[in-house]
Every structure is written in C-alpha cells, then in structure tokens.
Design a protein around this motif. Structure first.
Motif, PDB file in Angstrom:
ATOM      1  N   GLY A 184       0.798  -1.221   0.000  1.00 17.64           N
ATOM      2  CA  GLY A 184       0.000   0.000   0.000  1.00 17.64           C
ATOM      3  C   GLY A 184       0.828   1.267   0.000  1.00 17.64           C
ATOM      4  O   GLY A 184       2.051   1.243   0.124  1.00 17.64           O
ATOM      5  N   LYS A 185       0.143   2.399  -0.115  1.00 19.74           N
ATOM      6  CA  LYS A 185       0.816   3.702  -0.125  1.00 19.74           C
ATOM      7  C   LYS A 185       1.489   3.997   1.212  1.00 19.74           C
ATOM      8  O   LYS A 185       2.503   4.695   1.264  1.00 19.74           O
ATOM      9  CB  LYS A 185      -0.193   4.799  -0.460  1.00 19.74           C
ATOM     10  CG  LYS A 185      -0.741   4.709  -1.879  1.00 19.74           C
ATOM     11  CD  LYS A 185      -1.786   5.782  -2.142  1.00 19.74           C
ATOM     12  CE  LYS A 185      -2.343   5.665  -3.555  1.00 19.74           C
ATOM     13  NZ  LYS A 185      -3.409   6.667  -3.813  1.00 19.74           N
ATOM     14  N   SER A 186       0.911   3.465   2.285  1.00 19.43           N
ATOM     15  CA  SER A 186       1.485   3.697   3.611  1.00 19.43           C
ATOM     16  C   SER A 186       2.688   2.798   3.891  1.00 19.43           C
ATOM     17  O   SER A 186       3.453   3.048   4.812  1.00 19.43           O
ATOM     18  CB  SER A 186       0.420   3.462   4.687  1.00 19.43           C
ATOM     19  OG  SER A 186      -0.060   2.120   4.620  1.00 19.43           O
ATOM     20  N   GLY A 187       2.845   1.740   3.091  1.00 21.57           N
ATOM     21  CA  GLY A 187       3.994   0.839   3.253  1.00 21.57           C
ATOM     22  C   GLY A 187       3.918  -0.048   4.478  1.00 21.57           C
ATOM     23  O   GLY A 187       4.940  -0.583   4.915  1.00 21.57           O
ATOM     24  N   ASN A 188       2.699  -0.248   5.040  1.00 19.12           N
ATOM     25  CA  ASN A 188       2.584  -1.120   6.216  1.00 19.12           C
ATOM     26  C   ASN A 188       1.354  -2.021   6.159  1.00 19.12           C
ATOM     27  O   ASN A 188       0.781  -2.380   7.179  1.00 19.12           O
ATOM     28  CB  ASN A 188       2.540  -0.271   7.493  1.00 19.12           C
ATOM     29  CG  ASN A 188       1.327   0.653   7.548  1.00 19.12           C
ATOM     30  OD1 ASN A 188       0.625   0.833   6.549  1.00 19.12           O
ATOM     31  ND2 ASN A 188       1.098   1.248   8.705  1.00 19.12           N
ATOM     32  N   LEU A 189       0.950  -2.387   4.922  1.00 15.10           N
ATOM     33  CA  LEU A 189      -0.227  -3.230   4.747  1.00 15.10           C
ATOM     34  C   LEU A 189       0.142  -4.632   4.294  1.00 15.10           C
ATOM     35  O   LEU A 189       1.016  -4.814   3.442  1.00 15.10           O
ATOM     36  CB  LEU A 189      -1.180  -2.614   3.717  1.00 15.10           C
ATOM     37  CG  LEU A 189      -1.710  -1.205   3.994  1.00 15.10           C
ATOM     38  CD1 LEU A 189      -2.638  -0.776   2.868  1.00 15.10           C
ATOM     39  CD2 LEU A 189      -2.414  -1.139   5.336  1.00 15.10           C
ATOM     40  N   CYS A 190      -0.541  -5.620   4.876  1.00 14.10           N
ATOM     41  CA  CYS A 190      -0.450  -7.009   4.444  1.00 14.10           C
ATOM     42  C   CYS A 190      -1.789  -7.408   3.833  1.00 14.10           C
ATOM     43  O   CYS A 190      -2.837  -6.849   4.190  1.00 14.10           O
ATOM     44  CB  CYS A 190      -0.178  -7.939   5.629  1.00 14.10           C
ATOM     45  SG  CYS A 190       1.555  -8.099   6.117  1.00 14.10           S
ATOM     46  N   LEU A 191      -1.772  -8.377   2.935  1.00 16.77           N
ATOM     47  CA  LEU A 191      -2.987  -8.929   2.359  1.00 16.77           C
ATOM     48  C   LEU A 191      -3.158 -10.336   2.933  1.00 16.77           C
ATOM     49  O   LEU A 191      -2.224 -11.146   2.900  1.00 16.77           O
ATOM     50  CB  LEU A 191      -2.862  -8.979   0.839  1.00 16.77           C
ATOM     51  CG  LEU A 191      -4.132  -9.333   0.053  1.00 16.77           C
ATOM     52  CD1 LEU A 191      -5.208  -8.273   0.262  1.00 16.77           C
ATOM     53  CD2 LEU A 191      -3.798  -9.444  -1.429  1.00 16.77           C
ATOM     54  N   VAL A 192      -4.333 -10.614   3.482  1.00 17.20           N
ATOM     55  CA  VAL A 192      -4.577 -11.920   4.110  1.00 17.20           C
ATOM     56  C   VAL A 192      -5.768 -12.591   3.444  1.00 17.20           C
ATOM     57  O   VAL A 192      -6.858 -12.007   3.357  1.00 17.20           O
ATOM     58  CB  VAL A 192      -4.841 -11.771   5.624  1.00 17.20           C
ATOM     59  CG1 VAL A 192      -5.120 -13.139   6.254  1.00 17.20           C
ATOM     60  CG2 VAL A 192      -3.656 -11.106   6.309  1.00 17.20           C
ATOM     61  N   SER A 193      -5.562 -13.821   2.970  1.00 16.10           N
ATOM     62  CA  SER A 193      -6.612 -14.614   2.353  1.00 16.10           C
ATOM     63  C   SER A 193      -7.130 -15.634   3.362  1.00 16.10           C
ATOM     64  O   SER A 193      -6.345 -16.333   4.004  1.00 16.10           O
ATOM     65  CB  SER A 193      -6.066 -15.335   1.113  1.00 16.10           C
ATOM     66  OG  SER A 193      -7.011 -16.259   0.611  1.00 16.10           O
ATOM     67  N   LEU A 194      -8.469 -15.704   3.506  1.00 16.44           N
ATOM     68  CA  LEU A 194      -9.066 -16.649   4.447  1.00 16.44           C
ATOM     69  C   LEU A 194     -10.095 -17.514   3.719  1.00 16.44           C
ATOM     70  O   LEU A 194     -10.968 -17.004   3.015  1.00 16.44           O
ATOM     71  CB  LEU A 194      -9.750 -15.919   5.607  1.00 16.44           C
ATOM     72  CG  LEU A 194      -8.847 -14.974   6.402  1.00 16.44           C
ATOM     73  CD1 LEU A 194      -9.193 -13.526   6.096  1.00 16.44           C
ATOM     74  CD2 LEU A 194      -8.958 -15.222   7.891  1.00 16.44           C
ATOM     75  N   THR A 195      -9.989 -18.829   3.893  1.00 11.38           N
ATOM     76  CA  THR A 195     -10.906 -19.781   3.264  1.00 11.38           C
ATOM     77  C   THR A 195     -11.542 -20.655   4.329  1.00 11.38           C
ATOM     78  O   THR A 195     -10.849 -21.156   5.222  1.00 11.38           O
ATOM     79  CB  THR A 195     -10.168 -20.684   2.256  1.00 11.38           C
ATOM     80  OG1 THR A 195      -9.406 -19.880   1.361  1.00 11.38           O
ATOM     81  CG2 THR A 195     -11.142 -21.535   1.459  1.00 11.38           C
ATOM     82  N   THR A 196     -12.858 -20.824   4.256  1.00  9.30           N
ATOM     83  CA  THR A 196     -13.574 -21.617   5.251  1.00  9.30           C
ATOM     84  C   THR A 196     -13.583 -23.099   4.882  1.00  9.30           C
ATOM     85  O   THR A 196     -13.182 -23.482   3.774  1.00  9.30           O
ATOM     86  CB  THR A 196     -15.030 -21.140   5.371  1.00  9.30           C
ATOM     87  OG1 THR A 196     -15.730 -21.467   4.155  1.00  9.30           O
ATOM     88  CG2 THR A 196     -15.103 -19.647   5.608  1.00  9.30           C
ATOM     89  N   ALA A 197     -14.103 -23.910   5.811  1.00 14.04           N
ATOM     90  CA  ALA A 197     -14.221 -25.350   5.570  1.00 14.04           C
ATOM     91  C   ALA A 197     -15.181 -25.630   4.414  1.00 14.04           C
ATOM     92  O   ALA A 197     -15.107 -26.685   3.768  1.00 14.04           O
ATOM     93  CB  ALA A 197     -14.712 -26.043   6.838  1.00 14.04           C
ATOM     94  N   GLY A 198     -16.075 -24.681   4.126  1.00 15.75           N
ATOM     95  CA  GLY A 198     -16.994 -24.846   3.005  1.00 15.75           C
ATOM     96  C   GLY A 198     -16.412 -24.397   1.678  1.00 15.75           C
ATOM     97  O   GLY A 198     -17.053 -24.531   0.636  1.00 15.75           O
ATOM     98  N   GLY A 199     -15.181 -23.857   1.700  1.00 12.58           N
ATOM     99  CA  GLY A 199     -14.525 -23.441   0.463  1.00 12.58           C
ATOM    100  C   GLY A 199     -14.778 -21.997   0.085  1.00 12.58           C
ATOM    101  O   GLY A 199     -14.370 -21.555  -1.002  1.00 12.58           O
ATOM    102  N   PHE A 200     -15.435 -21.239   0.972  1.00 14.34           N
ATOM    103  CA  PHE A 200     -15.725 -19.840   0.677  1.00 14.34           C
ATOM    104  C   PHE A 200     -14.813 -18.931   1.500  1.00 14.34           C
ATOM    105  O   PHE A 200     -14.097 -19.384   2.384  1.00 14.34           O
ATOM    106  CB  PHE A 200     -17.192 -19.527   0.983  1.00 14.34           C
ATOM    107  CG  PHE A 200     -18.149 -20.312   0.133  1.00 14.34           C
ATOM    108  CD1 PHE A 200     -18.449 -19.906  -1.153  1.00 14.34           C
ATOM    109  CD2 PHE A 200     -18.733 -21.477   0.627  1.00 14.34           C
ATOM    110  CE1 PHE A 200     -19.329 -20.646  -1.945  1.00 14.34           C
ATOM    111  CE2 PHE A 200     -19.605 -22.217  -0.162  1.00 14.34           C
ATOM    112  CZ  PHE A 200     -19.903 -21.804  -1.452  1.00 14.34           C
TER     113      PHE A 200
END
Length: 234
Positions: free
Chosen positions: A136-152
């Motif tokens: 990001g522009k602020s230089g302190n952002l992470c992207l986190v992907s979360l997947t449930t047991a149902g695949g969503f």
C-alpha cells in the motif's frame, strides 16, 4: 424408475443450494461496509482473493489494525451447515500486499465448523513470526486470504505498526519534558546553592569581623590597665 429430467432437476437443486452456501470475513477487500452474500469469493491457488482486483482495492479497503502479529476479523455465514461454515481452514499472508506471494499464517481463535443457523463470530488470526507488512501507499499493509471449511471466503487488509508507532511517539513526547525539567532543575539548584553559600559567607565574615574587633578592644583595654599598674602581661 427415475427419469433423466428428474436427475437434471436434482442436480440443479444441488447447485442452487451450494450457490447459497456462503460465508464472508469482514472487513472484506474491495467491500464498503458489511459484506453481502454476493461479495463472497472462492479463494484458490493463484486467485487467493477470488475475483477482486487487489491493486485497485488495497488502499481503499478498511484495514484491520494488528496487535503485534495478531488481528481480529468478523466472519458471517449466510446459511447453516458445513457449506456455511464459519471455521477458517486456510489462512494465507502476502506481506507485500500485491496478492502474488502468499505464505501460511495461523488461526488462533476459530469459528463454528457447521453452525446450525446464520450469524457472526469473531476469529483471530496471526501473521507469521517476523512478518513486515510493506504494501500500500502507507507501506505497512499485508494482504490476508481466508478460506472456510466450506470453500468460501475472501481477503482482508491488515495494517501493521500503527498502534506501536503511536505508542512510541506518545512515550517519547511524555519523556522529553521530564528530561528537560530535570536538566533545567540542576542549574537552578546549583545557582541556589551558590547564592546561599555566598550569603552565608558574607554573614560569617561579618560575624568574624565583629568578634575580631571585640577581641582587639579587650586586648587594648587590658594593656592600658596593666600599664597604669605596672603589671607585665604574658
């Protein structure tokens, strides 16, 4: 015997029920406010955020402020059962925020695997040890992907370091005046001591002078008395 049309209808019903089996994690990447059923994605390898454009939404999405490496999100299911699971079985982290290089994170507090009804729960995730978010522009952002047991699931943005930086600045601001006060007090104390010593010295000197004059007068009077009476003083 069942007809071919019966099995086709059954298949369509199955697909429809699957299509309505969703759960979303908020605040979701690219979503303003509370995510709806239509905002749910199907994260997969190479498409960890589903169909959301990461470059266009990273800086405009509401971030979750991390506490150290830990962060808390809210998961909501839109129907019950395993397909509407609130249990996150896969958490992936991209420290660059670009959505291209993910490593495995940890879920420390999870939701229900197969909730009987719809609802929301808080889940707690953890970035891998030593993670430094640089996106990001602020230089302190992470992207986190979360997947449930149902695949969503979907991606969320995690902001790192804001609380720590604020706390350090506040601590520094509080410490600076104390140090200045201490430094300022030292010369003032020394100055007061010197003034006191000078005053004491003048007072002591004046008293000593008076005593010396008194003694001299006594000696003069004694000599005069001895002279009149022809007495030799020691």
């Amino acid at each position: 015997m069942f007809s071919k049309s019966f099995f086709v209808s059954l298949f369509v019903v199955a697909l429809s029920s699957q299509a309505y089996a969703h759960a979303a994690i908020a605040p979701a990447l690219g979503v303003k406010g509370t995510p709806a059923r239509s905002d749910v994605q199907r994260p997969a390898t190479g498409k960890e955020c589903g169909n959301v454009n990461v470059a266009q939404t990273l800086d405009t999405s509401t971030p979750i402020v991390a506490n150290g490496n830990s962060f808390t999100a809210t998961i909501t299911n839109f129907n019950g059962g395993k397909d509407g699971s609130r249990e996150v079985t896969n958490l992936q982290v991209d420290a660059s925020g670009a959505g291209k290089t993910f490593v495995k994170g940890t879920v420390t507090t999870n939701g229900d695997a197969a909730p009987a009804t719809t609802g929301s729960q808080q889940i707690v995730g953890s970035l891998p040890a030593g993670t430094k978010c640089t996106g990001g522009k602020s230089g302190n952002l992470c992207l986190v992907s979360l997947t449930t047991a149902g695949g969503f699931g979907n991606c969320v943005v995690v902001q790192q370091g804001a609380a720590g930086a604020t706390g350090a600045a506040a601590a520094g601001a509080a410490a600076a005046p104390a140090a200045s006060a201490s430094t300022a007090a030292k010369p003032a104390t020394n100055k007061a001591a010197a003034k006191g010593a000078k005053k004491g010295g003048k007072k002591g000197g004046k008293k000593a002078g008076k005593n010396a004059a008194k003694n001299a007068n006594k000696q003069t009077a004694a000599r005069s008395w001895a002279s009149r009476r022809n007495v030799r003083l020691a």
